[in-house]
Design a protein around this motif. Sequence first.
Motif, mmCIF file in Angstrom:
data_model
loop_
_atom_site.group_PDB
_atom_site.id
_atom_site.type_symbol
_atom_site.label_atom_id
_atom_site.label_comp_id
_atom_site.label_asym_id
_atom_site.label_seq_id
_atom_site.Cartn_x
_atom_site.Cartn_y
_atom_site.Cartn_z
ATOM 1 N N ASP A 8 0.621 30.583 99.929
ATOM 2 C CA ASP A 8 -0.872 30.749 99.819
ATOM 3 C C ASP A 8 -1.592 30.139 100.875
ATOM 4 O OD1 ASP A 8 -0.763 28.562 98.342
ATOM 5 O OD2 ASP A 8 -1.890 29.522 96.727
ATOM 6 N N TRP A 9 -0.981 29.420 101.517
ATOM 7 C CA TRP A 9 -1.685 28.564 102.682
ATOM 8 C C TRP A 9 -1.295 29.260 103.957
ATOM 9 C CZ3 TRP A 9 0.359 23.722 105.684
ATOM 10 C CH2 TRP A 9 -0.832 22.861 106.169
ATOM 11 N N SER A 11 3.865 26.126 99.716
ATOM 12 C CA SER A 11 2.846 26.982 99.219
ATOM 13 C C SER A 11 2.805 28.257 100.106
ATOM 14 C CB SER A 11 1.677 26.495 98.767
ATOM 15 O OG SER A 11 1.941 25.546 97.776
ATOM 16 N N ASN A 58 1.533 28.173 106.437
ATOM 17 C CA ASN A 58 2.640 28.460 106.082
ATOM 18 C C ASN A 58 3.083 29.718 106.064
ATOM 19 O OD1 ASN A 58 3.333 25.905 105.171
ATOM 20 N ND2 ASN A 58 3.115 26.352 103.210
#
Length: 377
Positions: free
Chosen positions: A202-203, A200, A206
Amino acid sequence: KGGAFRISLVMPATIEERDLWSTEIDEICDEHISCRPPSVGGWLAPLKKIARLAHRYPVPVISDWDKEIAATIERALAANPDAVVFDFPHSAVLAPAQINSSSIMFTHNVEAEIFERHWKVARFPVHRWIWRNQYLKMLRYEEATLRAFDTVIAVSERDCDYFRENYGVRHCGAIPTGVDTDFFGYQAPGDAPQVVFCGSMDWMANIDGMEFFANDVWPLIRRQIPDARMKVVGRTPPEALVRQVKSKAPEWEFTGFVDDVREHVGGAAAFVIPLRVGGGTRIKAFEAMAMGTPVVSTSIGIEGLPVTDGEHFLVADEPEKFANQVVSLLQDAEQRERLSQNARELVESEFGFRRAAKVFEELCIETVERRSAQVDG
């Protein structure tokens, strides 16, 4: 569903989401109690997030508070179920002050540790101050929350040890990382110099990992393999990151959300996990291994998984070594095949989905029996 418990699932969802995922929801629970998702705040959302820095809870925790969802949970618990499982410590902010059922917290990471790692890799003083501030709040919140539950279920023995030693958690059990090896079928790694990351986008962990890989590692790979290509598979990649990376490396592809990651991961020559912050275990690593895609990871990226460097994956923490490990996979078909087969065999034999579900159920039963014995005693 279909095990020892009748499952009622309380989950925020829009009408569109309920319609889209109705079949999957019915497969995992006997009853779905729906409620409206919390408002994201519209154009005021950034201002609200800044204001929440002053709250005694960490920003991600207080952001999950919603009056309607909390009331829905309280009504569901009024039926006095045998056990209640809260998924993720943040969700405990929605719990009523008194829980009369056996209480279980399923935590996917050591949350405070993630914040601490963000603090230590932040480049700018203001970012370091914010992450340190949030780390100290998360440390207090996570300890108090986990100690309040009858049982904590973690995703690795390493996390359980942390909770026992640092938070004084008395009852903690770990489930094995579970992968649906039927769904994530094996495919031999390809010969094309295709590298892939899946997660993901939007983390924050990451995002940081992709910035590190794009800025510090990828130029070293391209220097040795000019036709290497990179694919980032994951929802909502930040527009600023996409623009920054593609201005320097047009051979990068950001897919955004995809319906099926298998189409993008299976058959790639290398799967990278360049995480510098994070916690818990890496389900994406095991999914890649199940699909036969050789993995190169930092120590943090593979943390918590019982895998061996050089046998099931390749480890690298510094940019030059990370680049060399990826290049070695892209250039050496025999190494790709060996790591691919070893990793698939490990996941298939030790970490199937059903085994993880069975251990989780056993920990829930044990919690109910222990609380019942305490009440009777």
